[in-house]
Design a protein around this motif. Structure first.
Motif, PDB file in Angstrom:
ATOM      1  N   GLU A 145      16.195  12.297   1.815  1.00 54.96           N
ATOM      2  CA  GLU A 145      16.728  13.594   1.514  1.00 54.96           C
ATOM      3  C   GLU A 145      15.880  14.767   1.441  1.00 54.96           C
ATOM      4  O   GLU A 145      16.465  15.948   1.738  1.00 54.96           O
ATOM      5  N   SER A 146      14.427  14.502   1.480  1.00 55.75           N
ATOM      6  CA  SER A 146      13.706  15.703   1.162  1.00 55.75           C
ATOM      7  C   SER A 146      13.369  16.228   2.466  1.00 55.75           C
ATOM      8  O   SER A 146      13.443  17.457   2.603  1.00 55.75           O
ATOM      9  N   GLY A 147      13.450  15.504   3.778  1.00 50.00           N
ATOM     10  CA  GLY A 147      12.989  16.164   4.954  1.00 50.00           C
ATOM     11  C   GLY A 147      11.433  15.954   5.073  1.00 50.00           C
ATOM     12  O   GLY A 147      10.975  15.014   4.416  1.00 50.00           O
ATOM     13  N   ALA A 148      11.027  16.883   5.744  1.00 50.80           N
ATOM     14  CA  ALA A 148       9.517  16.849   6.255  1.00 50.80           C
ATOM     15  C   ALA A 148       8.531  16.972   4.994  1.00 50.80           C
ATOM     16  O   ALA A 148       7.426  16.424   4.998  1.00 50.80           O
ATOM     17  N   VAL A 149       8.891  17.659   3.992  1.00 50.95           N
ATOM     18  CA  VAL A 149       8.200  18.067   3.064  1.00 50.95           C
ATOM     19  C   VAL A 149       8.850  17.392   1.766  1.00 50.95           C
ATOM     20  O   VAL A 149      10.176  17.739   1.389  1.00 50.95           O
ATOM     21  N   PHE A 150       8.247  16.629   0.902  1.00 52.60           N
ATOM     22  CA  PHE A 150       8.660  15.962  -0.347  1.00 52.60           C
ATOM     23  C   PHE A 150       9.141  16.712  -1.373  1.00 52.60           C
ATOM     24  O   PHE A 150       8.365  17.810  -1.635  1.00 52.60           O
ATOM     25  N   ASP A 151      10.318  16.792  -1.679  1.00 50.27           N
ATOM     26  CA  ASP A 151      11.125  17.681  -2.645  1.00 50.27           C
ATOM     27  C   ASP A 151      10.827  17.278  -4.071  1.00 50.27           C
ATOM     28  O   ASP A 151      11.514  16.422  -4.619  1.00 50.27           O
ATOM     29  N   HIS A 152       9.838  17.940  -4.627  1.00 47.17           N
ATOM     30  CA  HIS A 152       9.531  17.293  -5.978  1.00 47.17           C
ATOM     31  C   HIS A 152      10.634  17.731  -7.029  1.00 47.17           C
ATOM     32  O   HIS A 152      10.866  16.897  -7.991  1.00 47.17           O
ATOM     33  N   ARG A 153      11.243  18.800  -6.913  1.00 48.83           N
ATOM     34  CA  ARG A 153      12.344  19.044  -7.754  1.00 48.83           C
ATOM     35  C   ARG A 153      13.531  18.108  -7.598  1.00 48.83           C
ATOM     36  O   ARG A 153      13.934  17.538  -8.725  1.00 48.83           O
ATOM     37  N   ARG A 154      13.906  17.569  -6.513  1.00 49.04           N
ATOM     38  CA  ARG A 154      14.979  16.740  -6.096  1.00 49.04           C
ATOM     39  C   ARG A 154      14.383  15.319  -6.789  1.00 49.04           C
ATOM     40  O   ARG A 154      15.283  14.679  -7.246  1.00 49.04           O
ATOM     41  N   TRP A 155      13.237  14.904  -6.612  1.00 53.75           N
ATOM     42  CA  TRP A 155      12.649  13.794  -7.325  1.00 53.75           C
ATOM     43  C   TRP A 155      12.586  13.805  -8.761  1.00 53.75           C
ATOM     44  O   TRP A 155      13.259  12.751  -9.464  1.00 53.75           O
ATOM     45  N   VAL A 156      12.072  14.883  -9.224  1.00 56.75           N
ATOM     46  CA  VAL A 156      12.386  15.120 -10.848  1.00 56.75           C
ATOM     47  C   VAL A 156      13.680  14.918 -11.302  1.00 56.75           C
ATOM     48  O   VAL A 156      13.990  14.456 -12.229  1.00 56.75           O
ATOM     49  N   ASP A 157      14.679  15.621 -10.809  1.00 56.58           N
ATOM     50  CA  ASP A 157      15.913  15.663 -11.199  1.00 56.58           C
ATOM     51  C   ASP A 157      16.435  14.150 -11.054  1.00 56.58           C
ATOM     52  O   ASP A 157      17.316  13.722 -11.846  1.00 56.58           O
ATOM     53  N   ALA A 158      16.162  13.363  -9.810  1.00 57.59           N
ATOM     54  CA  ALA A 158      16.798  12.095  -9.757  1.00 57.59           C
ATOM     55  C   ALA A 158      15.988  11.060 -10.816  1.00 57.59           C
ATOM     56  O   ALA A 158      16.914  10.216 -11.296  1.00 57.59           O
ATOM     57  N   LEU A 159      14.783  11.403 -11.226  1.00 61.50           N
ATOM     58  CA  LEU A 159      14.223  10.487 -12.272  1.00 61.50           C
ATOM     59  C   LEU A 159      14.893  10.724 -13.632  1.00 61.50           C
ATOM     60  O   LEU A 159      15.061   9.867 -14.285  1.00 61.50           O
ATOM     61  N   VAL A 160      15.162  12.235 -13.604  1.00 61.94           N
ATOM     62  CA  VAL A 160      15.743  12.673 -15.190  1.00 61.94           C
ATOM     63  C   VAL A 160      17.243  11.954 -15.220  1.00 61.94           C
ATOM     64  O   VAL A 160      17.400  11.525 -16.184  1.00 61.94           O
ATOM     65  N   SER A 161      17.870  12.148 -14.287  1.00 59.94           N
ATOM     66  CA  SER A 161      19.250  11.393 -14.293  1.00 59.94           C
ATOM     67  C   SER A 161      19.222  10.028 -14.333  1.00 59.94           C
ATOM     68  O   SER A 161      20.051   9.385 -15.133  1.00 59.94           O
ATOM     69  N   TRP A 162      18.366   9.431 -13.766  1.00 64.03           N
ATOM     70  CA  TRP A 162      18.044   7.879 -13.999  1.00 64.03           C
ATOM     71  C   TRP A 162      17.785   7.628 -15.199  1.00 64.03           C
ATOM     72  O   TRP A 162      18.304   6.428 -15.946  1.00 64.03           O
ATOM     73  N   GLU A 163      16.786   8.209 -15.871  1.00 67.43           N
ATOM     74  CA  GLU A 163      16.554   7.957 -17.305  1.00 67.43           C
ATOM     75  C   GLU A 163      17.528   8.292 -18.182  1.00 67.43           C
ATOM     76  O   GLU A 163      17.780   7.028 -18.979  1.00 67.43           O
ATOM     77  N   ARG A 164      18.495   9.300 -17.864  1.00 70.05           N
ATOM     78  CA  ARG A 164      19.604   9.226 -18.856  1.00 70.05           C
ATOM     79  C   ARG A 164      20.653   8.043 -18.775  1.00 70.05           C
ATOM     80  O   ARG A 164      21.086   7.415 -19.634  1.00 70.05           O
ATOM     81  N   GLU A 165      20.626   7.596 -17.128  1.00 65.40           N
ATOM     82  CA  GLU A 165      21.538   6.158 -16.965  1.00 65.40           C
ATOM     83  C   GLU A 165      20.874   4.997 -17.847  1.00 65.40           C
ATOM     84  O   GLU A 165      21.758   4.275 -18.589  1.00 65.40           O
ATOM     85  N   VAL A 166      19.468   4.884 -17.847  1.00 67.48           N
ATOM     86  CA  VAL A 166      18.863   3.948 -18.349  1.00 67.48           C
ATOM     87  C   VAL A 166      19.065   3.892 -19.858  1.00 67.48           C
ATOM     88  O   VAL A 166      19.192   2.776 -20.687  1.00 67.48           O
TER      89      VAL A 166
END
Length: 338
Positions: free
Chosen positions: A75-96
């Motif tokens: 989903e990030s494209g050519a440049v890794f999307d740090h904000r997308r990754w952090v948001d994904a981890l935070v959402s995953w943490e909430r689910e865990v």
């Protein structure tokens, strides 16, 4: 071939994760006393400190974060999307947390996410992350990035490490694992993959925040030398005593390479050895079996055991592997297409 090996890297990692799930944090003696020699999926004991209540064959955060990183890479494209990754981890943490499994989070990731939730920037949160969380989930980077140019592969590893594991030791160990997977996806055998891993570790050690550095390439060589030619019964206690099996990246990642050597590149055997080591068994098994799977392909994985995995959509894993491989070949420099 590349899709087959990429799929085997992800599913091999899941097998190692699930097999080591009930034995994590225990000593080899406690494992033997509770389960005997673990060579099949077993349910954790009722008093297990983190895994109690999970069914036999259940995956843990190792596999879940690996698949999460794979999606964010695409989903990030050519440049890794740090904000997308952090948001994904935070959402995953909430689910865990909602599942009652917060204790399964690794210490560096947990600390970084707590800091981010408290207002810290992702760039600052990863300082001090020297455990194995980056290496345990790095396989998708190895799938999506060719080994050459090495600078590009290691740079992508460092990008994904920034928010939680922005230290030289974490980047070096994650680079080693990613390079081994990348070599395997390209058709290399497990011995060639370890050579690639050592080269990547040398380069990765120059990145990250902090002055504490370790010669990960030497640690990998020493770990392999320690177990080469020894029977499992002799090698397992040597790994525990001389390398270590804790969550520190400087212990568990070299231990995973020792397991790969001891298993002679066989993914299921790597998972079995990892599960009986004690310590961070699920992560060591996931890393070792994932690297082995990348180098041996799906034919080397036990189909019956894959069918026994719990909490994993195997077809979704196959699709993710195919998408990551497509991105690998989308650009001549190996960057993920936007």
């Amino acid at each position: 071939m590349a899709i087959d090996r990429a799929t085997a890297a992800l599913l091999g990692g899941a097998l190692g994760d699930a097999l080591g799930m009930p034995t994590q944090l225990l000593t080899p003696e406690e494992i033997d006393r509770t389960y005997g020699f673990v060579d099949r999926f077993v349910a954790p004991s009722d008093d297990h400190p983190v895994s109690r209540g999970l069914p036999a064959g259940a995956i843990t955060d190792d596999t879940e974060q690996t698949l999460l990183l794979g999606r964010v890479l695409l989903e990030s494209g050519a440049v890794f999307d740090h904000r997308r990754w952090v948001d994904a981890l935070v959402s995953w943490e909430r689910e865990v947390k909602a599942r009652g499994s917060y204790d399964l989070l690794g210490p560096s990731t947990k600390r970084a996410l707590d800091a981010i939730n408290a207002g810290a920037s992702p760039e600052d949160a990863g300082r001090g992350g020297d455990t194995n969380g980056a290496a345990m989930r790095i396989a998708p980077v190895g799938i999506v990035m060719p080994f050459e140019p090495l600078e590009a592969l290691v740079a992508k590893v460092a990008e994904t490490c920034s928010a939680t594991h922005n230290t030289p030791i974490a980047i070096a160990t994650a680079s080693a694992v990613a390079a081994a997977v990348s070599c395997g996806v390209a058709g290399g055998n497990w011995r060639e993959a370890v050579d690639c891993a050592e080269h990547a570790a040398l380069r990765g050690a120059n990145l990250g925040d902090g002055s504490a550095r370790a010669d990960v390439a030497r640690l990998i060589r020493d770990a392999r030398d320690l177990v080469r030619g020894r029977p499992e019964a002799e090698a397992i206690p040597l790994i525990v005593e001389r390398i270590g099996t804790g969550v520190a990246a400087a212990e568990s990642v070299p231990a995973a390479f020792a397991v790969l050597e001891l298993a002679a590149g066989d993914p299921w055997r790597a998972a079995v050895v990892g599960a009986n080591l004690g310590g961070d068994t699920d992560t060591i098994g996931a890393i070792a079996a994932g690297m082995a799977g990348a180098c041996a392909g799906m034919a080397s994985l036990p189909a019956g055991r894959i069918a026994e995995l719990k909490g994993l959509d195997v077809e979704a894993v196959r699709l993710l592997a195919a998408e990551l491989v497509a991105a690998r070949f989308d650009r001549p420099d190996g960057r993920v297409a936007a």
